[in-house]
Motif scaffolding. Structure first.
Motif, PDB file in Angstrom:
ATOM      1  N   ALA A   2       0.834  -1.210   0.000  1.00 50.44           N
ATOM      2  CA  ALA A   2       0.000   0.000   0.000  1.00 50.44           C
ATOM      3  C   ALA A   2       0.866   1.257   0.000  1.00 50.44           C
ATOM      4  O   ALA A   2       1.908   1.321   0.653  1.00 50.44           O
ATOM      5  N   ARG A   3       0.424   2.261  -0.734  1.00 52.64           N
ATOM      6  CA  ARG A   3       1.160   3.517  -0.816  1.00 52.64           C
ATOM      7  C   ARG A   3       0.879   4.395   0.403  1.00 52.64           C
ATOM      8  O   ARG A   3      -0.214   4.364   0.965  1.00 52.64           O
ATOM      9  N   THR A   4       1.854   5.196   0.747  1.00 51.41           N
ATOM     10  CA  THR A   4       1.692   6.174   1.825  1.00 51.41           C
ATOM     11  C   THR A   4       1.069   7.452   1.263  1.00 51.41           C
ATOM     12  O   THR A   4       0.937   7.620   0.045  1.00 51.41           O
ATOM     13  N   ASP A  98      -4.281   1.141  -9.156  1.00 46.63           N
ATOM     14  CA  ASP A  98      -3.847   2.344  -8.442  1.00 46.63           C
ATOM     15  C   ASP A  98      -4.055   3.597  -9.288  1.00 46.63           C
ATOM     16  O   ASP A  98      -4.460   4.648  -8.778  1.00 46.63           O
ATOM     17  N   GLU A  99      -3.765   3.498 -10.578  1.00 49.79           N
ATOM     18  CA  GLU A  99      -3.970   4.645 -11.466  1.00 49.79           C
ATOM     19  C   GLU A  99      -5.446   5.028 -11.526  1.00 49.79           C
ATOM     20  O   GLU A  99      -5.803   6.212 -11.406  1.00 49.79           O
ATOM     21  N   LEU A 100      -6.320   4.047 -11.688  1.00 46.79           N
ATOM     22  CA  LEU A 100      -7.760   4.319 -11.758  1.00 46.79           C
ATOM     23  C   LEU A 100      -8.278   4.860 -10.439  1.00 46.79           C
ATOM     24  O   LEU A 100      -9.102   5.787 -10.407  1.00 46.79           O
ATOM     25  N   ALA A 101      -7.800   4.311  -9.335  1.00 49.73           N
ATOM     26  CA  ALA A 101      -8.221   4.800  -8.020  1.00 49.73           C
ATOM     27  C   ALA A 101      -7.782   6.248  -7.807  1.00 49.73           C
ATOM     28  O   ALA A 101      -8.543   7.067  -7.270  1.00 49.73           O
ATOM     29  N   LEU A 106      -8.885  12.047  -7.286  1.00 52.42           N
ATOM     30  CA  LEU A 106      -8.600  13.418  -7.723  1.00 52.42           C
ATOM     31  C   LEU A 106      -9.834  14.064  -8.339  1.00 52.42           C
ATOM     32  O   LEU A 106     -10.085  15.257  -8.160  1.00 52.42           O
ATOM     33  N   ASP A 107     -10.602  13.273  -9.070  1.00 55.29           N
ATOM     34  CA  ASP A 107     -11.713  13.781  -9.864  1.00 55.29           C
ATOM     35  C   ASP A 107     -12.908  14.190  -9.011  1.00 55.29           C
ATOM     36  O   ASP A 107     -13.511  15.243  -9.234  1.00 55.29           O
ATOM     37  N   MET A 108     -13.295  13.328  -8.033  1.00 56.26           N
ATOM     38  CA  MET A 108     -14.523  13.626  -7.298  1.00 56.26           C
ATOM     39  C   MET A 108     -14.351  13.682  -5.789  1.00 56.26           C
ATOM     40  O   MET A 108     -15.329  13.855  -5.065  1.00 56.26           O
ATOM     41  N   GLY A 109     -13.136  13.567  -5.289  1.00 55.65           N
ATOM     42  CA  GLY A 109     -12.891  13.882  -3.884  1.00 55.65           C
ATOM     43  C   GLY A 109     -13.035  12.749  -2.904  1.00 55.65           C
ATOM     44  O   GLY A 109     -12.902  12.958  -1.701  1.00 55.65           O
ATOM     45  N   LYS A 110     -13.294  11.523  -3.375  1.00 55.18           N
ATOM     46  CA  LYS A 110     -13.485  10.432  -2.416  1.00 55.18           C
ATOM     47  C   LYS A 110     -12.148   9.966  -1.855  1.00 55.18           C
ATOM     48  O   LYS A 110     -11.107  10.078  -2.508  1.00 55.18           O
ATOM     49  N   PRO A 111     -12.133   9.435  -0.635  1.00 52.96           N
ATOM     50  CA  PRO A 111     -10.885   8.982  -0.024  1.00 52.96           C
ATOM     51  C   PRO A 111     -10.205   7.893  -0.846  1.00 52.96           C
ATOM     52  O   PRO A 111     -10.866   6.987  -1.367  1.00 52.96           O
ATOM     53  N   ILE A 112      -8.893   7.967  -0.939  1.00 54.10           N
ATOM     54  CA  ILE A 112      -8.146   6.993  -1.722  1.00 54.10           C
ATOM     55  C   ILE A 112      -8.305   5.594  -1.146  1.00 54.10           C
ATOM     56  O   ILE A 112      -8.279   4.598  -1.887  1.00 54.10           O
ATOM     57  N   GLY A 113      -8.515   5.511   0.160  1.00 56.29           N
ATOM     58  CA  GLY A 113      -8.744   4.208   0.775  1.00 56.29           C
ATOM     59  C   GLY A 113     -10.008   3.541   0.275  1.00 56.29           C
ATOM     60  O   GLY A 113     -10.087   2.304   0.204  1.00 56.29           O
ATOM     61  N   ASP A 114     -11.014   4.332  -0.086  1.00 58.55           N
ATOM     62  CA  ASP A 114     -12.247   3.782  -0.652  1.00 58.55           C
ATOM     63  C   ASP A 114     -12.070   3.453  -2.130  1.00 58.55           C
ATOM     64  O   ASP A 114     -12.537   2.422  -2.612  1.00 58.55           O
ATOM     65  N   SER A 115     -11.398   4.330  -2.858  1.00 56.65           N
ATOM     66  CA  SER A 115     -11.185   4.091  -4.293  1.00 56.65           C
ATOM     67  C   SER A 115     -10.420   2.799  -4.535  1.00 56.65           C
ATOM     68  O   SER A 115     -10.719   2.053  -5.475  1.00 56.65           O
ATOM     69  N   THR A 116      -9.439   2.527  -3.667  1.00 58.11           N
ATOM     70  CA  THR A 116      -8.588   1.350  -3.868  1.00 58.11           C
ATOM     71  C   THR A 116      -9.225   0.059  -3.368  1.00 58.11           C
ATOM     72  O   THR A 116      -8.886  -1.030  -3.849  1.00 58.11           O
ATOM     73  N   THR A 117     -10.150   0.148  -2.422  1.00 63.51           N
ATOM     74  CA  THR A 117     -10.711  -1.074  -1.834  1.00 63.51           C
ATOM     75  C   THR A 117     -12.159  -1.337  -2.213  1.00 63.51           C
ATOM     76  O   THR A 117     -12.638  -2.467  -2.083  1.00 63.51           O
ATOM     77  N   VAL A 118     -12.868  -0.311  -2.669  1.00 63.78           N
ATOM     78  CA  VAL A 118     -14.284  -0.466  -2.991  1.00 63.78           C
ATOM     79  C   VAL A 118     -14.542  -0.264  -4.482  1.00 63.78           C
ATOM     80  O   VAL A 118     -14.980  -1.175  -5.189  1.00 63.78           O
ATOM     81  N   ASP A 119     -14.260   0.930  -4.977  1.00 61.94           N
ATOM     82  CA  ASP A 119     -14.689   1.317  -6.322  1.00 61.94           C
ATOM     83  C   ASP A 119     -14.002   0.530  -7.431  1.00 61.94           C
ATOM     84  O   ASP A 119     -14.671  -0.082  -8.280  1.00 61.94           O
ATOM     85  N   VAL A 120     -12.681   0.571  -7.459  1.00 58.77           N
ATOM     86  CA  VAL A 120     -11.962  -0.083  -8.556  1.00 58.77           C
ATOM     87  C   VAL A 120     -12.055  -1.610  -8.475  1.00 58.77           C
ATOM     88  O   VAL A 120     -12.378  -2.265  -9.480  1.00 58.77           O
ATOM     89  N   PRO A 121     -11.802  -2.226  -7.313  1.00 62.89           N
ATOM     90  CA  PRO A 121     -11.990  -3.687  -7.252  1.00 62.89           C
ATOM     91  C   PRO A 121     -13.423  -4.105  -7.565  1.00 62.89           C
ATOM     92  O   PRO A 121     -13.648  -5.145  -8.188  1.00 62.89           O
TER      93      PRO A 121
END
Length: 495
Positions: A2-4, A98-101, A106-121
């Motif tokens: 996971a990235r910091t 990671d790129e899509l997350a 960046l685009d709509m403000g959601k937490p990166i933790g959600d983008s990487t674990t919910v949206d993209v997967p």
């Protein structure tokens, strides 16, 4: 690994963002050269110039989609072969996760933790699920006169337009294009102008996976693009997720044109009912906080009305206020952030106007009620009101932000009546330790999804998703979604 926070910020600084439309297998600018700015809501910085598509681009994309569909290169591909390509597409989504997350955050403000674990997967899982379903469903041989052979088959509907929302851009898009592509259709995705980046990037990944040119296209732009698709005489089906008001317009455009099939997933004002016999008030309160503050409350299924029995209300509110403290907004690129920025200034002002309305109508402020980090971006505190009446504005209208209305009740009948007293019917929940009560209340709630002793569970694709009443028609997810993108055909052969 996971990235910091620092690594995500560095990744963002180095990211090359594509903003052009994707038509007939290639990125292309709008014919008139028009663009609009894509803005990061967390800091106000410009991310990219996005192609502002219009009728010329719509016509070009529909023409390419029709030609690609009619060629049979996708629609007549063996189901197993089509499934293999879609599995490659799902694998590429994961490979570029990671790129899509990051684009999503960046685009709509959601937490990166959600983008990487919910949206993209979730998007990759959706595409993969429908890829695996393609060759598992078949038609029927009807029981008819023995002098006849009667076949009932499903065929791809043709050109499908998917007009998708800004709150879960990649995930909601996948719920449309996943089953539509699996069924053999040509798909044109129109992302929201508030969040076009992941859809634009997905287009190249679809091509890289082997999806033929013209079968997966993306047209960024404003509402005029959606209107043009809805009115287009050569679009066979339009699937939309968004507000009820716009959904009604789209249904009207379809009626004015070619009576294209229209599937609508619309708004909600979902009730979350905590009964007197709830076994774990603390858990109910924590879950209620997540049900309204996750994704900044920008969810059609948000549990925006919590109905609490009078005898457990005091305990519930004490637990809820403590839980709400864990949802204070922060930098969306920080993996520790639980709540990010509101998508844009229009939505930000709208949410704050509802907060002001709640205060002016006399609702008691339980927590929040203000903007946050005003020097940085579009952030709003997690907010909740104690509402004296269920007909107050914040109790009835969809706010689409981190604003909760708490309503008190005394009997189950009263709770069910209040819960169902809305134009919407997307989701609902009930908390009880009595299994009979759980079943009885769930049956009485007019909603497409009912949770018992939980909220917003069930990412599994086996569950159909959609609503009653003005929350729309049709269902996303599950095999029922495949049905939306096909036409039934009866074939009778005389022996």
């Amino acid at each position: 690994m996971a990235r910091t926070h620092a690594q995500w910020k560095q990744f963002a600084a180095e990211l090359n963002i594509e903003g052009r439309a994707f038509i007939n297998g290639a990125y292309t600018s709008a014919a008139d050269g028009k663009t609009f700015d894509c803005i990061n809501p967390a800091n106000g910085q410009k991310l990219a110039d996005i192609a502002w598509c219009g009728e010329a681009e719509v016509d070009a994309a529909v023409k390419a989609a029709r030609a690609a569909f009619d060629s049979g290169a996708w629609s007549e591909l063996a189901p197993l072969a089509r499934g293999k390509i879609l599995k490659r597409f799902a694998a590429l989504i994961r490979e570029h996760g990671d790129e899509l997350a990051l684009l999503e955050t960046l685009d709509m403000g959601k937490p990166i933790g959600d983008s990487t674990t919910v949206d993209v997967p979730g998007a990759a899982y959706c595409v993969e699920w429908f890829a695996e379903a393609i060759d598992k469903i078949g038609g029927e041989v009807a029981p008819v006169d023995p002098k006849l052979v009667g076949l009932v088959t499903r065929e791809a509907i043709g050109v499908v337009a998917a007009v998708v929302p800004w709150n879960f851009p990649i995930l909601m898009a996948s719920w449309k294009f996943g089953p539509a592509l699996a069924a053999g259709n040509a798909v044109i995705v129109k992302p929201s102008e508030k969040s076009p980046l992941t859809a634009i990037r997905l287009a190249q990944l679809a091509k890289d996976a082997g999806i033929p040119d013209g079968i997966f296209q993306v047209l960024p732009g404003a509402g005029e693009v959606g209107k043009a698709l809805a009115l287009h005489m050569d679009v066979d089906c339009l699937a939309f997720t968004g507000s009820t008001g716009v959904g009604k317009l789209i249904a009207g455009y379809a009626a004015q044109s070619n009576l294209k099939r229209v599937w609508l997933e619309l708004g909600g004002k979902s009730p979350n009912i905590v009964l007197e016999d709830c076994a774990d008030i603390a858990k109910a309160a924590r879950t209620a906080a997540g049900g309204i503050f996750f994704n900044m409350g920008e969810m059609c299924t948000a549990g925006s009305r919590v109905l609490v029995h009078r005898k457990v209300k005091e305990q519930f509110l004490a637990e809820f206020k403590q839980a709400a403290q864990g949802w204070y907004p922060g930098d969306p690129l920080d993996p520790a952030t639980s709540m990010g920025a509101i998508v844009d200034k229009i939505q930000y002002d709208k949410v704050l106007s509802y907060v002001d309305k709640g205060i002016s109508e006399g609702a008691g402020l339980i927590c929040g009620g203000k903007a946050a980090h005003t020097d940085k971006g579009l952030f709003i505190e997690p907010t909740a009101f104690d509402c004296q009446r269920p007909d107050m504005t914040t109790c009835r209208e969809e706010i689409f932000g981190p604003v909760l209305s708490v309503i008190t009740f005394d009997t189950i009948d009263e709770a069910v009546r209040i819960a169902n007293d809305t134009e919407y019917g997307l989701a609902a929940a009930v908390w009880t330790s009595n299994v009979s009560t759980a079943h009885q209340v769930a049956r009485r709630l007019r909603a497409g999804t009912v949770w018992v002793n939980c909220y917003d569970e069930g990412g599994d694709m086996n569950f159909p998703f959609g609503g009653f009443k003005q929350s729309g028609n049709g269902r996303d997810k599950s095999l029922h979604a495949l049905e939306k993108y096909t036409e039934l055909k009866s074939t009778l052969i005389k022996l």
